[in-house]
Design a protein around this motif. Structure first.
Motif, PDB file in Angstrom:
ATOM      1  N   ASN A 273       0.838  -1.321   0.059  1.00 41.29           N
ATOM      2  CA  ASN A 273       0.178  -0.120   0.115  1.00 41.29           C
ATOM      3  C   ASN A 273       0.774   1.327   0.075  1.00 41.29           C
ATOM      4  OD1 ASN A 273      -2.879  -1.103   0.453  1.00 41.29           O
ATOM      5  ND2 ASN A 273      -1.661  -2.265   2.126  1.00 41.29           N
ATOM      6  N   GLY A 274       2.223   1.087  -0.287  1.00 41.55           N
ATOM      7  CA  GLY A 274       3.055   2.492  -0.057  1.00 41.55           C
ATOM      8  C   GLY A 274       2.566   3.585  -1.007  1.00 41.55           C
ATOM      9  N   GLU A 275       1.888   3.258  -2.235  1.00 35.76           N
ATOM     10  CA  GLU A 275       1.321   4.284  -3.161  1.00 35.76           C
ATOM     11  C   GLU A 275       0.560   5.301  -2.702  1.00 35.76           C
ATOM     12  OE1 GLU A 275      -1.638   4.244  -6.841  1.00 35.76           O
ATOM     13  OE2 GLU A 275      -0.374   2.388  -6.655  1.00 35.76           O
ATOM     14  N   ALA A 276      -0.156   4.745  -1.494  1.00 31.29           N
ATOM     15  CA  ALA A 276      -1.282   5.609  -0.867  1.00 31.29           C
ATOM     16  C   ALA A 276      -0.532   6.321   0.378  1.00 31.29           C
ATOM     17  CB  ALA A 276      -2.381   4.651  -0.138  1.00 31.29           C
ATOM     18  N   ILE A 277       0.735   6.258   0.527  1.00 36.44           N
ATOM     19  CA  ILE A 277       1.584   7.115   1.578  1.00 36.44           C
ATOM     20  C   ILE A 277       2.507   7.968   0.944  1.00 36.44           C
ATOM     21  CG2 ILE A 277       3.075   6.810   3.337  1.00 36.44           C
ATOM     22  CD1 ILE A 277       0.069   5.714   4.224  1.00 36.44           C
ATOM     23  N   TYR A 278       3.336   7.408   0.107  1.00 35.42           N
ATOM     24  CA  TYR A 278       4.682   8.167  -0.436  1.00 35.42           C
ATOM     25  C   TYR A 278       4.206   9.094  -1.488  1.00 35.42           C
ATOM     26  CZ  TYR A 278       7.193   4.323   1.937  1.00 35.42           C
ATOM     27  OH  TYR A 278       7.706   3.363   2.856  1.00 35.42           O
ATOM     28  N   GLY A 279       4.618  10.391  -1.205  1.00 41.70           N
ATOM     29  CA  GLY A 279       4.325  11.620  -2.222  1.00 41.70           C
ATOM     30  C   GLY A 279       2.778  11.940  -2.236  1.00 41.70           C
ATOM     31  N   THR A 280       2.240  11.660  -1.125  1.00 42.52           N
ATOM     32  CA  THR A 280       0.610  12.103  -1.276  1.00 42.52           C
ATOM     33  C   THR A 280       0.674  13.225  -0.172  1.00 42.52           C
ATOM     34  OG1 THR A 280       0.014  10.706   0.805  1.00 42.52           O
ATOM     35  CG2 THR A 280      -0.298   9.738  -1.487  1.00 42.52           C
ATOM     36  N   GLN A 281      -0.723  13.902  -0.311  1.00 46.56           N
ATOM     37  CA  GLN A 281      -1.144  15.218   0.257  1.00 46.56           C
ATOM     38  C   GLN A 281      -2.198  14.974   1.255  1.00 46.56           C
ATOM     39  OE1 GLN A 281      -2.141  17.481  -3.218  1.00 46.56           O
ATOM     40  NE2 GLN A 281      -0.363  18.884  -2.602  1.00 46.56           N
ATOM     41  N   GLY A 282      -2.481  15.761   2.133  1.00 45.86           N
ATOM     42  CA  GLY A 282      -3.487  15.409   3.132  1.00 45.86           C
ATOM     43  C   GLY A 282      -4.927  15.281   2.501  1.00 45.86           C
TER      44      GLY A 282
END
Length: 105
Positions: A15-24
């Motif tokens: 699930n890293g895609e949902a964490i890394y480089g994301t905004q609030g």
């Protein structure tokens, strides 16, 4: 504990895609979890899985192109109810920690 760390590492692999480089979250507070955003995608982190098979997501603007479970790519169907998006989800949560649903707008 080491077991817990291994569990988190495995979860991040999937699930890293949902964490890394994301905004609030652009959404109001969610009773079932959290939301992150990257570009035209919303990542819904569901900690409290809905027992009725419907995830209520308030405040979603724009047209939903598709929704799917991030871990396995299984497509999910959606419907609109005024300013609320309803996502039809499996009866049981696929991940006991937090299941991530990706919504493409």
């Amino acid at each position: 504990s080491l077991t817990a760390l291994k569990g988190i590492g495995q979860w991040m692999k999937v699930n890293g895609e949902a964490i890394y480089g994301t905004q609030g979250s652009p959404l109001p507070p969610l009773p079932w979890g959290r939301c992150t955003r990257k570009g035209n995608k919303l990542y819904l982190h569901v900690f409290d899985w809905p027992s009725d098979g419907k995830l209520h997501v308030p405040g979603v603007k724009g047209t939903v192109k598709s929704a799917w479970l991030l871990a396995n790519g299984k497509k999910l169907t959606t419907t609109r109810n005024a300013d609320e998006l309803l996502i039809n989800v499996p009866a049981a949560a696929p991940d006991s920690v937090a299941t991530v649903i990706t919504v493409s707008l």
